[in-house]
Design a protein around this motif. Structure first.
Motif, PDB file in Angstrom:
ATOM      1  N   TRP A  42       0.813  -1.219   0.000  1.00  0.00           N
ATOM      2  CA  TRP A  42       0.000   0.000   0.000  1.00  0.00           C
ATOM      3  C   TRP A  42       0.844   1.265   0.000  1.00  0.00           C
ATOM      4  O   TRP A  42       0.351   2.334  -0.350  1.00  0.00           O
ATOM      5  CB  TRP A  42      -1.011  -0.023   1.138  1.00  0.00           C
ATOM      6  N   ALA A  46      -1.305   3.218  -2.732  1.00  0.00           N
ATOM      7  CA  ALA A  46      -1.995   4.436  -2.314  1.00  0.00           C
ATOM      8  C   ALA A  46      -1.585   5.624  -3.175  1.00  0.00           C
ATOM      9  O   ALA A  46      -2.426   6.435  -3.576  1.00  0.00           O
ATOM     10  CB  ALA A  46      -1.711   4.728  -0.845  1.00  0.00           C
ATOM     11  N   TRP A  50      -3.703   7.472  -6.257  1.00  0.00           N
ATOM     12  CA  TRP A  50      -3.903   8.902  -6.038  1.00  0.00           C
ATOM     13  C   TRP A  50      -3.451   9.689  -7.259  1.00  0.00           C
ATOM     14  O   TRP A  50      -4.108  10.614  -7.704  1.00  0.00           O
ATOM     15  CB  TRP A  50      -3.115   9.317  -4.820  1.00  0.00           C
ATOM     16  N   GLU A  61      -9.032   5.506  -9.985  1.00  0.00           N
ATOM     17  CA  GLU A  61      -8.445   4.809  -8.829  1.00  0.00           C
ATOM     18  C   GLU A  61      -8.922   3.361  -8.720  1.00  0.00           C
ATOM     19  O   GLU A  61      -8.109   2.451  -8.552  1.00  0.00           O
ATOM     20  CB  GLU A  61      -8.757   5.546  -7.524  1.00  0.00           C
ATOM     21  N   LEU A  65      -6.649  -0.135  -8.941  1.00  0.00           N
ATOM     22  CA  LEU A  65      -6.630  -1.125  -7.865  1.00  0.00           C
ATOM     23  C   LEU A  65      -7.141  -2.480  -8.344  1.00  0.00           C
ATOM     24  O   LEU A  65      -6.594  -3.522  -7.978  1.00  0.00           O
ATOM     25  CB  LEU A  65      -7.425  -0.624  -6.662  1.00  0.00           C
ATOM     26  N   LEU A  72      -9.964  -0.826  -2.434  1.00  0.00           N
ATOM     27  CA  LEU A  72      -9.466   0.219  -1.552  1.00  0.00           C
ATOM     28  C   LEU A  72      -9.332  -0.265  -0.111  1.00  0.00           C
ATOM     29  O   LEU A  72     -10.263  -0.861   0.439  1.00  0.00           O
ATOM     30  CB  LEU A  72     -10.402   1.432  -1.606  1.00  0.00           C
ATOM     31  N   ARG A  76      -4.984   2.127   5.182  1.00  0.00           N
ATOM     32  CA  ARG A  76      -3.624   2.124   4.641  1.00  0.00           C
ATOM     33  C   ARG A  76      -3.440   3.249   3.617  1.00  0.00           C
ATOM     34  O   ARG A  76      -2.407   3.897   3.579  1.00  0.00           O
ATOM     35  CB  ARG A  76      -3.298   0.778   3.997  1.00  0.00           C
ATOM     36  N   THR A  77      -4.459   3.477   2.800  1.00  0.00           N
ATOM     37  CA  THR A  77      -4.383   4.550   1.813  1.00  0.00           C
ATOM     38  C   THR A  77      -4.197   5.894   2.501  1.00  0.00           C
ATOM     39  O   THR A  77      -3.315   6.681   2.121  1.00  0.00           O
ATOM     40  CB  THR A  77      -5.641   4.552   0.924  1.00  0.00           C
ATOM     41  N   TYR A  80      -0.536   6.110   4.083  1.00  0.00           N
ATOM     42  CA  TYR A  80       0.570   6.258   3.138  1.00  0.00           C
ATOM     43  C   TYR A  80       0.477   7.543   2.329  1.00  0.00           C
ATOM     44  O   TYR A  80       1.510   8.110   1.950  1.00  0.00           O
ATOM     45  CB  TYR A  80       0.695   5.025   2.243  1.00  0.00           C
ATOM     46  N   ARG A  81      -0.707   8.066   2.087  1.00  0.00           N
ATOM     47  CA  ARG A  81      -0.826   9.356   1.411  1.00  0.00           C
ATOM     48  C   ARG A  81      -0.369  10.482   2.316  1.00  0.00           C
ATOM     49  O   ARG A  81       0.294  11.420   1.877  1.00  0.00           O
ATOM     50  CB  ARG A  81      -2.250   9.573   0.928  1.00  0.00           C
TER      51      ARG A  81
END
Length: 87
Positions: A42, A46, A50, A61, A65, A72, A76-77, A80-81
Motif C-alpha cells: 500500500w 496508495a 492517487w 483509482e 486497484l 481500496l 492504509r491509503t 501512506y498518502r
C-alpha cells in the motif's frame, strides 16, 4: 503505522509519470528508482491510485486497484498518502 500484511518490493514514488507504457498500453518500464525498497504494497498502491487523479482526472483509482487484484484499503491509503505528502 499499519502493520503490513506482507512485504513486497516497492517503487517508493509510484506516481503515474514514473511508470512508462508502451504504445499498446502495456507496462514498459519504471523510472526514478531512488527510493526502491521493501515495504507494505500500500506504500505504492496508495500513491499510484492517487496520482491517477492528477494525471488522468477522477474515476481511475478503482480501475488501477482492480488491475492489481485489490480494492481500496481506506486506512492504509490514508496513512501512506499522509506520509508521502509530508515528505
Amino acid at each position: 503505522m499499519p502493520e503490513p500484511a506482507r512485504l513486497v518490493v516497492c517503487h517508493g514514488d509510484a506516481c503515474a509519470p514514473n511508470t512508462l507504457l508502451a504504445d499498446d498500453g502495456r507496462w514498459l518500464a519504471h523510472v526514478d528508482l531512488g527510493t526502491l525498497g521493501v515495504a507494505d504494497p500500500w506504500a505504492d498502491l496508495a500513491i499510484a491510485a492517487w496520482s491517477t487523479q492528477w494525471n488522468y482526472g477522477p474515476g481511475w483509482e478503482d480501475e488501477l486497484l482492480a488491475a492489481y487484484g485489490t480494492t481500496l484499503d481506506a486506512d492504509r491509503t490514508a496513512y501512506y498518502r499522509e506520509l508521502w505528502d509530508a515528505t
